[in-house]
Design a protein around this motif. Sequence first.
Motif, PDB file in Angstrom:
ATOM      1  N   THR A  64       0.837  -1.148   0.171  1.00 48.77           N
ATOM      2  CA  THR A  64       0.139  -0.046  -0.088  1.00 48.77           C
ATOM      3  C   THR A  64       0.956   1.272   0.096  1.00 48.77           C
ATOM      4  N   PRO A  65       0.522   2.275  -0.420  1.00 51.29           N
ATOM      5  CA  PRO A  65       1.171   3.476  -0.132  1.00 51.29           C
ATOM      6  C   PRO A  65       1.879   3.723   1.295  1.00 51.29           C
ATOM      7  N   LYS A  66       0.945   3.527   2.113  1.00 50.79           N
ATOM      8  CA  LYS A  66       1.485   3.639   3.538  1.00 50.79           C
ATOM      9  C   LYS A  66       2.609   2.889   3.839  1.00 50.79           C
ATOM     10  N   GLU A  67       2.512   1.475   3.175  1.00 50.52           N
ATOM     11  CA  GLU A  67       3.547   0.477   3.641  1.00 50.52           C
ATOM     12  C   GLU A  67       4.628   1.078   2.848  1.00 50.52           C
ATOM     13  N   ALA A  68       4.379   1.627   1.703  1.00 45.87           N
ATOM     14  CA  ALA A  68       5.828   2.014   1.063  1.00 45.87           C
ATOM     15  C   ALA A  68       6.509   3.124   1.439  1.00 45.87           C
ATOM     16  N   TRP A  69       5.780   3.945   2.058  1.00 45.16           N
ATOM     17  CA  TRP A  69       6.510   5.492   2.803  1.00 45.16           C
ATOM     18  C   TRP A  69       7.163   4.594   3.907  1.00 45.16           C
ATOM     19  N   ALA A  70       6.402   3.596   4.686  1.00 51.90           N
ATOM     20  CA  ALA A  70       7.015   3.193   5.985  1.00 51.90           C
ATOM     21  C   ALA A  70       8.385   2.188   5.458  1.00 51.90           C
ATOM     22  N   LEU A  71       8.321   1.745   4.559  1.00 50.91           N
ATOM     23  CA  LEU A  71       9.676   0.908   3.991  1.00 50.91           C
ATOM     24  C   LEU A  71      10.543   2.221   3.602  1.00 50.91           C
ATOM     25  N   LEU A  72      10.248   3.255   2.988  1.00 45.80           N
ATOM     26  CA  LEU A  72      11.522   4.206   2.639  1.00 45.80           C
ATOM     27  C   LEU A  72      11.964   4.952   4.102  1.00 45.80           C
ATOM     28  N   ASP A  73      11.099   4.868   5.020  1.00 45.83           N
ATOM     29  CA  ASP A  73      11.644   5.505   6.253  1.00 45.83           C
ATOM     30  C   ASP A  73      12.420   4.256   7.122  1.00 45.83           C
ATOM     31  N   GLU A  74      12.133   3.131   6.794  1.00 45.50           N
ATOM     32  CA  GLU A  74      13.004   2.065   7.503  1.00 45.50           C
ATOM     33  C   GLU A  74      14.337   1.813   6.899  1.00 45.50           C
ATOM     34  N   VAL A  75      14.571   2.122   5.387  1.00 42.11           N
ATOM     35  CA  VAL A  75      15.688   1.999   4.917  1.00 42.11           C
ATOM     36  C   VAL A  75      16.975   1.977   5.559  1.00 42.11           C
ATOM     37  N   LYS A  76      17.080   3.108   6.343  1.00 37.90           N
ATOM     38  CA  LYS A  76      18.241   3.176   7.178  1.00 37.90           C
ATOM     39  C   LYS A  76      18.450   2.354   8.039  1.00 37.90           C
ATOM     40  N   ASP A  77      17.490   1.580   8.487  1.00 40.84           N
ATOM     41  CA  ASP A  77      17.427   0.669   9.914  1.00 40.84           C
ATOM     42  C   ASP A  77      17.697  -0.736   9.203  1.00 40.84           C
ATOM     43  N   ILE A  78      17.507  -0.834   7.866  1.00 37.79           N
ATOM     44  CA  ILE A  78      17.525  -2.207   7.531  1.00 37.79           C
ATOM     45  C   ILE A  78      19.044  -2.785   7.502  1.00 37.79           C
ATOM     46  N   GLU A  79      19.357  -3.809   7.895  1.00 36.76           N
ATOM     47  CA  GLU A  79      20.776  -4.233   7.713  1.00 36.76           C
ATOM     48  C   GLU A  79      21.116  -4.877   6.185  1.00 36.76           C
ATOM     49  N   ALA A  80      22.298  -4.553   6.073  1.00 34.40           N
ATOM     50  CA  ALA A  80      22.577  -5.101   4.573  1.00 34.40           C
ATOM     51  C   ALA A  80      22.718  -6.756   4.481  1.00 34.40           C
ATOM     52  N   LEU A  81      22.549  -7.182   3.362  1.00 34.51           N
ATOM     53  CA  LEU A  81      22.556  -8.680   3.172  1.00 34.51           C
ATOM     54  C   LEU A  81      23.746  -9.088   3.996  1.00 34.51           C
ATOM     55  N   GLU A  82      23.522 -10.397   4.402  1.00 30.88           N
ATOM     56  CA  GLU A  82      24.694 -10.912   5.130  1.00 30.88           C
ATOM     57  C   GLU A  82      25.216 -11.940   4.121  1.00 30.88           C
ATOM     58  N   ILE A  83      26.471 -12.205   3.909  1.00 33.45           N
ATOM     59  CA  ILE A  83      26.839 -13.280   3.120  1.00 33.45           C
ATOM     60  C   ILE A  83      27.905 -14.003   3.835  1.00 33.45           C
ATOM     61  N   ALA A  84      27.516 -15.160   4.374  1.00 32.63           N
ATOM     62  CA  ALA A  84      28.561 -15.801   5.232  1.00 32.63           C
ATOM     63  C   ALA A  84      29.697 -16.470   4.498  1.00 32.63           C
ATOM     64  N   ASP A  85      29.430 -16.866   3.097  1.00 35.45           N
ATOM     65  CA  ASP A  85      30.491 -17.515   2.267  1.00 35.45           C
ATOM     66  C   ASP A  85      30.660 -16.724   0.995  1.00 35.45           C
ATOM     67  N   PHE A  86      31.626 -15.996   0.853  1.00 31.57           N
ATOM     68  CA  PHE A  86      31.713 -15.050  -0.345  1.00 31.57           C
ATOM     69  C   PHE A  86      31.644 -16.034  -1.584  1.00 31.57           C
ATOM     70  N   ARG A  87      32.015 -17.129  -1.560  1.00 27.24           N
ATOM     71  CA  ARG A  87      32.041 -18.194  -2.792  1.00 27.24           C
ATOM     72  C   ARG A  87      30.772 -18.397  -3.213  1.00 27.24           C
ATOM     73  N   ARG A  88      29.851 -18.303  -2.221  1.00 32.78           N
ATOM     74  CA  ARG A  88      28.216 -18.507  -2.597  1.00 32.78           C
ATOM     75  C   ARG A  88      27.656 -17.084  -2.637  1.00 32.78           C
ATOM     76  N   LYS A  89      28.149 -16.324  -2.589  1.00 31.39           N
ATOM     77  CA  LYS A  89      27.795 -14.816  -2.925  1.00 31.39           C
ATOM     78  C   LYS A  89      26.621 -14.774  -3.870  1.00 31.39           C
ATOM     79  N   GLU A  90      26.944 -15.222  -5.141  1.00 29.58           N
ATOM     80  CA  GLU A  90      25.599 -15.065  -6.052  1.00 29.58           C
ATOM     81  C   GLU A  90      24.586 -15.807  -5.861  1.00 29.58           C
TER      82      GLU A  90
END
Length: 167
Positions: A64-90
Amino acid sequence: MFEVGDYIVYGSNNVCKVEEIGKMDFQEPSNEREYYLLVPIYAPASKVFTPTDNNKVAMRPVMTPKEAWALLDEVKDIEALEIADFRRKEETYKQAMRSCKCREWVKVIKMVYGLREERKAEGKKMTASDEKYFNLAKEELNKELAFVLNMPKEEVEPLILEKIKLA
């Protein structure tokens, strides 16, 4: 189950409109399986047929538009993707993209953005794989947000990148 007229996100087709629900002409008369006829918003000449009980490709309602704006507000708090094994990054990137979840797309964007900044500081370029998934995640997220917020895709990307830079 979705209804005719609903807008959904369907796998890599992104935002689609449910045009029809019913049995297909090519089906055996004894087959009672129902299908969605989907029309991708960003490729309106295309048509996608998928079973209503499909569990192989992610399908979900658009935000919904409300969820979209909430997501944009949360972007700064969302952690980057964790990659445990860089050989399996893709494979990790692929899983995040197949999830069809906006927060996973943000994680990919943030992860690759961070890698890009590190590599730039070292005088290196981003790898082709990182570039591919960075662009794919941005494109998927931009399309849905642009549709939901009724704005051009080109205006969405700066909003996201600004939030990432503020993180």
